[in-house]
Write a protein that holds these residues in place. Structure first.
Motif, PDB file in Angstrom:
ATOM      1  N   GLU B 220      32.226   3.189  13.019  1.00 18.36           N
ATOM      2  CA  GLU B 220      32.541   4.198  11.770  1.00 18.36           C
ATOM      3  C   GLU B 220      30.921   4.689  11.150  1.00 18.36           C
ATOM      4  OE1 GLU B 220      34.976   2.007  10.988  1.00 18.36           O
ATOM      5  OE2 GLU B 220      36.911   2.469  11.969  1.00 18.36           O
ATOM      6  N   ARG B 221      30.699   2.948  10.629  1.00 19.66           N
ATOM      7  CA  ARG B 221      28.735   2.755  10.610  1.00 19.66           C
ATOM      8  C   ARG B 221      28.229   1.947  11.282  1.00 19.66           C
ATOM      9  NH1 ARG B 221      28.439  -0.027   6.127  1.00 19.66           N
ATOM     10  NH2 ARG B 221      30.357  -1.346   6.600  1.00 19.66           N
ATOM     11  N   MET B 222      26.744   2.811  10.848  1.00 18.99           N
ATOM     12  CA  MET B 222      25.940   1.409  11.949  1.00 18.99           C
ATOM     13  C   MET B 222      25.009   1.412  10.784  1.00 18.99           C
ATOM     14  SD  MET B 222      25.859   3.831  14.237  1.00 18.99           S
ATOM     15  CE  MET B 222      24.727   3.446  15.749  1.00 18.99           C
ATOM     16  N   LYS B 223      23.945   0.201  11.509  1.00 20.68           N
ATOM     17  CA  LYS B 223      22.690  -0.195  10.735  1.00 20.68           C
ATOM     18  C   LYS B 223      21.924  -0.816  11.680  1.00 20.68           C
ATOM     19  CE  LYS B 223      22.061  -3.924   6.494  1.00 20.68           C
ATOM     20  NZ  LYS B 223      22.545  -2.457   6.008  1.00 20.68           N
ATOM     21  N   VAL B 224      20.662   0.043  10.977  1.00 17.72           N
ATOM     22  CA  VAL B 224      19.106  -0.232  12.616  1.00 17.72           C
ATOM     23  C   VAL B 224      18.593  -1.398  12.017  1.00 17.72           C
ATOM     24  CG1 VAL B 224      18.518   1.424  14.095  1.00 17.72           C
ATOM     25  CG2 VAL B 224      19.881   2.039  12.630  1.00 17.72           C
ATOM     26  N   ILE B 225      17.804  -2.054  12.838  1.00 11.87           N
ATOM     27  CA  ILE B 225      17.154  -2.236  12.697  1.00 11.87           C
ATOM     28  C   ILE B 225      16.032  -3.053  13.396  1.00 11.87           C
ATOM     29  CG2 ILE B 225      18.551  -4.715  10.958  1.00 11.87           C
ATOM     30  CD1 ILE B 225      17.573  -6.497  13.292  1.00 11.87           C
ATOM     31  N   ASP B 226      14.686  -2.813  13.278  1.00 13.37           N
ATOM     32  CA  ASP B 226      13.407  -3.224  13.383  1.00 13.37           C
ATOM     33  C   ASP B 226      12.755  -3.767  13.354  1.00 13.37           C
ATOM     34  OD1 ASP B 226      12.178  -2.754  15.986  1.00 13.37           O
ATOM     35  OD2 ASP B 226      11.225  -0.550  15.174  1.00 13.37           O
TER      36      ASP B 226
END
Lengths: 353, 253
Positions: B220-226
């Motif tokens: 439903e929701r997401m988070k992106v890391i790099d």
């Protein structure tokens, strides 16, 4: 859970009954040398099965049983000797109070041996389980050596290198095999509970075990302390079997013998530990002939002391090459298996006839 | 008060900053994804939440408890269960034993009570067995209960790992690349499974995944890391069109 539970229980009780009848006959009709071997077998079953709990079942490769056996042996021996006997053997320095005045019956001394060793194992566990793998082996090996050296130097408690002599020969087949029975009962039951499953989980994958909420440290401690308890009592029996103990008896060699047993039997298998304990103990005696001079027709082989160890080592090497999982692997004896085989045999015989 | 919150989480290994100032809050019942290129620090975040690493900085709160610094097994007991990126089953144990083990942390019998098979332990053993059977039923592995766990095909081993995590009775489930190595059919089944267990057990799911089809479908929701830093967050549609995310995955044009 098992439909044959009741039947298997009855079979187990019958087998134990039969075992004790055989023991009765054995100690009545066999020579004292043969009874001695029988005693050793019972004793080494106890030691190997309890050692297997920490090394095989929980997978924590440790090398301390000689320390546990030594502590048990000294505790028990110091409690059964009478004050007068102690005063007589401690010729260099007198024994300290209160050991100088205490004397207890054999069974109390055995329980004390178990409890003292378990407490020692418990305390030792806090230190050694901070490390894993090879490091654990090295640290526990060190502890084994420390105990021996301490026994050698605490003249006022252990009588130092002179050791304790003239212990009453209380140990007989009932004690050795009785303790073996209790140990096997405890360990095989424990392994089948959720505690035992948790120990296996720690062996296969400690991180995954923690992920399902298992406190790995606590289960290692449980296995280690249990193992110490039974090895301590075993030490007490050993002391009153050979009636003389000194620090040289508890070298790494004792641990090494037990290690051979649990590896040959199959790490983690109680059944394997029992079979291997008997094989190695009995085999060690059986192979004595190789250390005597042998004449085969014209070839004369002179006596070589220590030849048995060469053969044992060879067997171990062959085992490592061809059967790395030992006699039993991680499998266990089960009545279901026996009954299935018997039925199969019956079927075979009927079809032939 | 949030159900789960991580604030200013930072993890340094010597000079390397694996995760830098990571923040997230989860609401009860959500399915939230954590994505990012290889080596972005996703699994490090999981390892901090599950108690395998102690964060260098920051706090993690879960149902009103501060949990950073607690041990992995204590965190599991509080109600956070995880699966691993590379499957970590207890290989020589049977399928059902793998699940039964997860109930052990709630067993009240002492080891002596268990060895002597006191009534309390017998009841608990029965409960463990029934509970494990129910969960196996739910993930569709009941017929394989007595098989050795390493004899299962890959997709079913993944399911078994989820079953084992479920048996610890979690409120928050961390799934580390649950769809890795699965074929499209297995992945689709997994989507259904995750949604079903979320509904049946009232779970909150926080997952890491590289399979974008899976993530877009389920989260439903997401988070992106790099490189340890959060570069975007939002709904799947927002993420798909986010320029920084595209850059992180595909590189600069």
């Amino acid at each position: 859970m098992d439909v044959h539970h009741r039947r298997n229980q009855i079979l187990s009780i019958l087998a134990i009954g039969l075992g004790f009848v055989l023991l009765y006959l054995a100690q009545k009709y066999l020579t004292s040398y043969q009874v001695r071997i029988l005693n050793n077998c019972g004793l080494f079953i106890t030691l190997a099965v309890s050692y297997n709990l920490i090394n095989g079942v929980t997978g924590q490769f440790s090398l301390e049983p000689n320390a546990f056996v030594a502590i048990g042996a000294y505790t028990s021996a110091l409690l059964t000797l009478s004050p007068a006997e102690k005063a007589m053997s401690f010729i260099i320095e007198p024994i300290i109070w209160p050991l100088s005045v205490i004397q207890t019956p054999f069974i109390i001394s055995l329980l004390a041996a178990g409890i003292v060793t378990a407490i020692f194992g418990f305390l030792m566990g806090f230190a050694v389980f901070r490390v894993r793998g090879d490091y654990l082996a090295i640290v526990t090996l060190g502890f084994g050596e420390v105990v021996r050296v301490v026994a050698n130097n605490t003249q006022t408690i252990t009588n130092g290198p002179l050791g304790l002599k003239a212990l009453a020969p209380y140990t007989n087949v009932w004690w050795t095999w009785g303790l073996a029975l209790i140990t096997v009962f405890y360990v095989s039951r424990l392994v089948r509970t959720s505690y035992g499953m948790a120990m296996k989980a720690v062996k296969y994958d400690e991180a995954a075990a923690e992920a399902v909420g298992i406190n790995a440290f606590r289960h290692k401690m449980l296995a280690f302390t249990s193992s110490a308890f039974f090895e301590g009592i075993g030490g007490g029996l050993l002391a009153h079997l050979i009636t003389t103990i000194s620090p040289t008896l508890f070298t790494f060699f004792l641990t090494f013998n037990l290690l051979i047993m649990i590896v040959v039997g199959g790490l983690g298998s109680t059944t394997g530990a029992i079979i291997a304990a008997i094989l190695v103990t009995w085999g060690g005696e059986f192979l004595r002939f190789v250390e005597e001079p042998i004449n085969i027709f014209f070839i004369h082989i002179p006596a070589v002391p220590g030849m048995r160890m060469v053969i044992f080592s060879l067997l171990l090497v062959l085992m490592m090459i061809f059967a790395r999982h030992g006699i039993m692997g991680t499998r266990e004896f089960s009545w279901n298996w026996v009954v299935d085989r018997m039925n199969g045999l019956k079927f075979l015989l009927r079809n032939r006839g | 008060m949030d159900f789960f919150a991580a604030k200013n989480l930072t993890m340094k290994f010597g000079g390397l900053v694996a995760v830098n100032d990571f923040n997230i809050t989860l609401k009860r019942g959500e399915i939230v994804g954590l994505i990012g290129p290889n080596g972005a620090g996703k699994t490090t975040v999981f390892n901090m939440v599950a108690g395998y690493y102690e964060p260098t900085e920051g706090t993690i709160t879960f149902s009103k408890n501060i949990i950073n610094g607690k041990k992995a097994n204590e965190i599991t007991k509080l109600g956070i269960a995880r699966t691993f990126q590379n499957i970590r089953l207890f290989t020589e144990l049977s399928v059902i034993e793998n699940v039964m083990i997860a109930y052990h942390c709630r067993v009240k019998s002492t080891f002596l009570g268990a060895v002597l098979r006191f009534p309390l332990y017998r009841r608990e053993e029965k409960m463990m067995h029934e509970g494990a059977m129910n969960i196996l039923e739910e993930v569709g592995l009941a017929s394989l209960a007595k098989e050795r766990s390493d004899s299962l095909p890959y997709g079913q081993q993944r399911r078994l790992e989820i079953a084992r995590a479920l048996a610890t009775g979690p409120e928050l489930l961390l799934l580390d690349e649950p769809a890795a190595g699965m074929n499209p059919q297995e992945t689709q089944d997994l989507v259904d499974l995750v949604i079903r267990i979320r509904d049946n057990h009232g779970l909150t799911v926080f997952l890491i995944e590289h399979d974008m089809k899976f993530v877009m479908q389920i989260c439903e929701r997401m988070k992106v890391i790099d490189y340890g830093t959060t570069i975007a967050e939002g709904t799947p549609e927002e993420i798909q069109n986010n320029e920084r995310v595209i850059k992180a995955y595909l590189g600069e044009a």
